[in-house]
Design an enzyme around this catalytic site. Sequence first.
Site, PDB file in Angstrom:
ATOM      1  N   HIS A 190       0.950  -1.292   0.090  1.00  0.00           N
ATOM      2  CA  HIS A 190       0.056  -0.028   0.011  1.00  0.00           C
ATOM      3  C   HIS A 190       0.760   1.344   0.161  1.00  0.00           C
ATOM      4  O   HIS A 190       0.564   2.348  -0.797  1.00  0.00           O
ATOM      5  CB  HIS A 190      -0.953   0.113   1.403  1.00  0.00           C
ATOM      6  CG  HIS A 190      -1.597   1.299   1.320  1.00  0.00           C
ATOM      7  ND1 HIS A 190      -2.762   1.482   0.662  1.00  0.00           N
ATOM      8  CD2 HIS A 190      -1.399   2.315   1.943  1.00  0.00           C
ATOM      9  CE1 HIS A 190      -3.208   2.792   0.722  1.00  0.00           C
ATOM     10  NE2 HIS A 190      -2.251   3.351   1.635  1.00  0.00           N
ATOM     11  N   ARG A 296     -10.327  -4.380 -15.907  1.00  0.00           N
ATOM     12  CA  ARG A 296     -10.462  -5.705 -15.221  1.00  0.00           C
ATOM     13  C   ARG A 296     -11.603  -5.887 -14.628  1.00  0.00           C
ATOM     14  O   ARG A 296     -12.192  -5.157 -13.653  1.00  0.00           O
ATOM     15  CB  ARG A 296      -9.553  -5.801 -14.131  1.00  0.00           C
ATOM     16  CG  ARG A 296      -7.958  -5.930 -14.561  1.00  0.00           C
ATOM     17  CD  ARG A 296      -7.083  -6.004 -13.254  1.00  0.00           C
ATOM     18  NE  ARG A 296      -5.553  -6.438 -13.711  1.00  0.00           N
ATOM     19  CZ  ARG A 296      -4.439  -5.710 -13.786  1.00  0.00           C
ATOM     20  NH1 ARG A 296      -4.631  -4.223 -13.634  1.00  0.00           N
ATOM     21  NH2 ARG A 296      -3.525  -6.165 -13.905  1.00  0.00           N
ATOM     22  N   ARG A 332     -12.065  -6.723 -20.283  1.00  0.00           N
ATOM     23  CA  ARG A 332     -11.723  -8.167 -20.179  1.00  0.00           C
ATOM     24  C   ARG A 332     -12.671  -8.851 -19.632  1.00  0.00           C
ATOM     25  O   ARG A 332     -13.259  -8.583 -18.436  1.00  0.00           O
ATOM     26  CB  ARG A 332     -10.333  -8.187 -19.628  1.00  0.00           C
ATOM     27  CG  ARG A 332      -9.962  -9.653 -19.517  1.00  0.00           C
ATOM     28  CD  ARG A 332      -8.432  -9.716 -18.598  1.00  0.00           C
ATOM     29  NE  ARG A 332      -8.520  -9.528 -16.998  1.00  0.00           N
ATOM     30  CZ  ARG A 332      -7.393  -9.312 -16.310  1.00  0.00           C
ATOM     31  NH1 ARG A 332      -6.318  -9.630 -16.910  1.00  0.00           N
ATOM     32  NH2 ARG A 332      -7.773  -9.103 -15.113  1.00  0.00           N
ATOM     33  N   GLU A 431      -0.922 -14.418 -22.663  1.00  0.00           N
ATOM     34  CA  GLU A 431      -0.453 -14.763 -21.076  1.00  0.00           C
ATOM     35  C   GLU A 431       0.199 -15.902 -21.020  1.00  0.00           C
ATOM     36  O   GLU A 431       0.973 -16.317 -20.109  1.00  0.00           O
ATOM     37  CB  GLU A 431      -1.524 -14.326 -20.031  1.00  0.00           C
ATOM     38  CG  GLU A 431      -2.462 -13.075 -20.025  1.00  0.00           C
ATOM     39  CD  GLU A 431      -3.344 -13.144 -19.161  1.00  0.00           C
ATOM     40  OE1 GLU A 431      -3.016 -12.553 -17.978  1.00  0.00           O
ATOM     41  OE2 GLU A 431      -4.447 -13.720 -19.351  1.00  0.00           O
ATOM     42  N   ASN A 454       2.566  -9.562 -16.910  1.00  0.00           N
ATOM     43  CA  ASN A 454       2.497 -10.149 -15.592  1.00  0.00           C
ATOM     44  C   ASN A 454       2.504 -11.833 -15.493  1.00  0.00           C
ATOM     45  O   ASN A 454       3.044 -12.327 -14.782  1.00  0.00           O
ATOM     46  CB  ASN A 454       1.422  -9.692 -14.771  1.00  0.00           C
ATOM     47  CG  ASN A 454       1.369  -8.128 -14.949  1.00  0.00           C
ATOM     48  OD1 ASN A 454       2.354  -7.564 -15.209  1.00  0.00           O
ATOM     49  ND2 ASN A 454       0.243  -7.595 -14.415  1.00  0.00           N
ATOM     50  N   ASP A 455       1.433 -12.185 -16.188  1.00  0.00           N
ATOM     51  CA  ASP A 455       1.372 -13.700 -16.213  1.00  0.00           C
ATOM     52  C   ASP A 455       2.253 -14.362 -17.406  1.00  0.00           C
ATOM     53  O   ASP A 455       3.050 -15.595 -16.932  1.00  0.00           O
ATOM     54  CB  ASP A 455      -0.179 -14.185 -16.551  1.00  0.00           C
ATOM     55  CG  ASP A 455      -0.887 -14.205 -15.235  1.00  0.00           C
ATOM     56  OD1 ASP A 455      -0.344 -14.570 -14.298  1.00  0.00           O
ATOM     57  OD2 ASP A 455      -1.995 -13.507 -15.394  1.00  0.00           O
ATOM     58  N   ARG A 465       4.840 -15.157  -9.523  1.00  0.00           N
ATOM     59  CA  ARG A 465       5.090 -13.579  -9.734  1.00  0.00           C
ATOM     60  C   ARG A 465       4.787 -12.912  -8.327  1.00  0.00           C
ATOM     61  O   ARG A 465       4.972 -11.875  -8.178  1.00  0.00           O
ATOM     62  CB  ARG A 465       3.944 -12.981 -10.559  1.00  0.00           C
ATOM     63  CG  ARG A 465       2.325 -13.104 -10.408  1.00  0.00           C
ATOM     64  CD  ARG A 465       1.635 -12.873 -11.438  1.00  0.00           C
ATOM     65  NE  ARG A 465       0.704 -11.685 -11.337  1.00  0.00           N
ATOM     66  CZ  ARG A 465      -0.293 -11.187 -11.697  1.00  0.00           C
ATOM     67  NH1 ARG A 465      -0.833 -11.852 -13.068  1.00  0.00           N
ATOM     68  NH2 ARG A 465      -1.065 -10.044 -11.801  1.00  0.00           N
ATOM     69  N   CYS A 502      -0.554  -4.891 -21.605  1.00  0.00           N
ATOM     70  CA  CYS A 502      -1.464  -4.326 -20.564  1.00  0.00           C
ATOM     71  C   CYS A 502      -0.619  -4.960 -19.309  1.00  0.00           C
ATOM     72  O   CYS A 502      -1.179  -4.542 -18.160  1.00  0.00           O
ATOM     73  CB  CYS A 502      -3.049  -4.726 -20.428  1.00  0.00           C
ATOM     74  SG  CYS A 502      -3.397  -6.355 -20.677  1.00  0.00           S
TER      75      CYS A 502
END
Length: 575
Positions: A190, A296, A332, A431, A454-455, A465, A502
Site C-alpha cells: 500500500h 479488469r 476483459r 499470457e 505479468n502472467d 509472480r 497491459c
Amino acid sequence: MRIQGISGSRGVAVGNVYKYIQEEIIIPDYTVADGDVEAEIGKFAAAMAATLKQLDIIRQKALVDMGPEEAAIFEAHMQIAQDPSLSDGIKSLVESTKTNVVAATAQTIDTFAGIFLGMDDPYMRERGADIKDIGDRLMRNMLGMNPRGLSHISGQVILVAHDLAPSDTASLDKNVVKGIVTAAGGPTSHAAIMARTLEIPAVMGVGDIDSFVDGTRAVVLGTDGIALINPSDAEWVDYSTQAEAFQDELKRLKDSANLEAVTVDGHHVDLFGNIGKSKDADNAINMGASGIGLYRTEFLYMENDELPEEDVQFEEYKQVAESLHGNPVIIRTMDIGGDKELKCLDLPEEMNPFLGYRAIRISLNRPDIFKVQLRALLRASAFGDIHIMYPMIASVEEVKCANVMLEECKAELRKEGVAFNEDIKVGIMIEVPAAAVIAPILAKYVDFFSIGTNDLCQYTLAVDRMNEAIGNLYQPLHPGVLRLIKGVIDASHEQGKFTGMCGELAGDPVATMILLGLGLDEFSMTASSIPLIKNILRSVSKAECEAVATHALTLDTAEEITAYAKSVLAEKGLA
Ligand code: PEP
Ligand code: MG
C-alpha cells in the site's frame, strides 16, 4: 551509509529523518465474567463511534489533498467498519468464548483480512491492508491509545517507518514528506502505491530501520531502491540538485499530459490506462490516456455475495464506455478463480491455483455466468467503442468456443430488438507461452492481442509472480520473454491486426524504447505511469527505437538488456 531496498516510487529526495514508530498494541488476555458481557460489547460500540468520526476527518482531508478517488477509500473504510458481519463476528466471539473485546476484534480482523491478503491481485491485497488498518484503529480506540496519523509533522522530512497503513498515507502532506523508506513491503504494498500516487520517491523493504536516527540527513534514490544515511556534504549537494531536478520534471510531465503520444518522427502510439472500476476512467484520461487498454471486471464479481446481474454489469460497462467519449475501452471478461476466492461462486481448492480452474476456463464451463457478461458487454457496446477481450487463452478451441457463445448472445439480442455494435472488436490476452508461440494461428480468429506480461513472464520463466523469495528471477526483459513478445507483435501485423500490452512492463520506462521498436501498437498502464511513458515516447524516434530493440535482441541476459536500455535512456537524458 548505503542501504539497498526495493524501488517503491521513482525519483530522488533529500531531507531529515522522521521516524514514525507506533506504540505497539498489547492485546489483553483476560476473559469476561458472565455478568460483564454486555458492558464489554459496549466498549466496541464506543470505539466504533470514535473510529467513524476519525475516518470521516481523514476522508475530508483526503478529498482536499488527493481528490475524490482517495477520499472514496475512506468512505469504503467507513462502510467496511460498519459491515454487520464484522461487528456480529466480534460480538458472538465475546458472547460465546468470553474472550475480551480487543482480543475478539484482533481475531476477527485477522480472519477477514487474511482472506484478502492471501490473494494474488494487488488490488485485493490492498483491501486486506484496509481491513487491518480499520481493526488497528478500533483496537487503539478501545485501549484509549492515540490514533495513528502523520498530520503533525513539519519541515522537509524523509519518513522512515516499519510500514504505512492507508490512513497514515492519507494524512501525509507531500509538501512535508519528501521521501519514504519502509522496512517492510515491496512495489505492490500500500505504501508504495500511495507513494506513486503522491509522486513521493520511496524505497521499500530495507528490512531494518535501526540505523536511521531522527533529525539526521538522509537521501532516497527511489528509482534504484537505495537509501543513504548521513551522506557526505558533497553527496548532499549533489542529491539536493537531483531532487530539485526531479520536482521540475514532475511539473513538466504534468504540463504535457494532454499532448499526443507521438514520436519525434511522427509515429502515433495508443497510450491507454488500466482500470478496475468505471469510475477510475476519468483519472486515467486526466493523466493523459486516450483509451482504456484493460478494464479488469473481476471486482464486479468479488465485491458481492451474489453474481452480478446483467443490468448491473450493463450499467457499469455503459458508464465506462460513455466516459471515454468514443475512444476505445477494452473490457476483459472475468479473470476469476485460482487464488481469488469468490463469495458468489463455490470454487474448489486446488493444488496449483495458477494452473487451475480460472479465467476463460470457468467462463467456458459456466455459460450461465459467461453469457450474462457477454450480453451486458454487447448491450453497452451501443454506447461507446467497447472491445471484448478474453483472458488466459491457451488454444484456438477456447477462442472458438467463446466466440460461439458471443454469437449466441448476439442472436438473442437481435431477436429481442436490443441495440449493440455488430462490428464489436474481439481480442485475447496473450499470457500463456503456448498462445504466444501460436500467435500466427490465433491471429486468424481475433481482431487484436494484448500481452499480459505479468502472467506471461510468470509462466514462461516458471517464476511465481508473488513469491518475493525468487523475485530476482522474475525478469520481464528476459531474452525468452522478449522473443515471445516480438513473435506476437509480428504475427498480428502480418495479418493486419494490432497488439497492445497491459501487463506492468508496458508502464516500465526501461522497456518503452524496446517495446516501441518491436512495433507495439498500444501501451496500457496504471494511470500514474502515463505521463512518464508519454514523455519518453515524445522524445524518441521510432527508427532509433527499432535499432535499440534489434540490439536488445542480440544480448544474452535480462541484466544486459536492462543495463543497455537504461544506458540509452541516460544518454538521452531520459533516465
Ligand atoms: C497480466 O497478466 O499481465 C495482466 C495484465 O493480467 P493480471 O495482472 O490481471 O493477471
Ligand atoms: Mg493476467
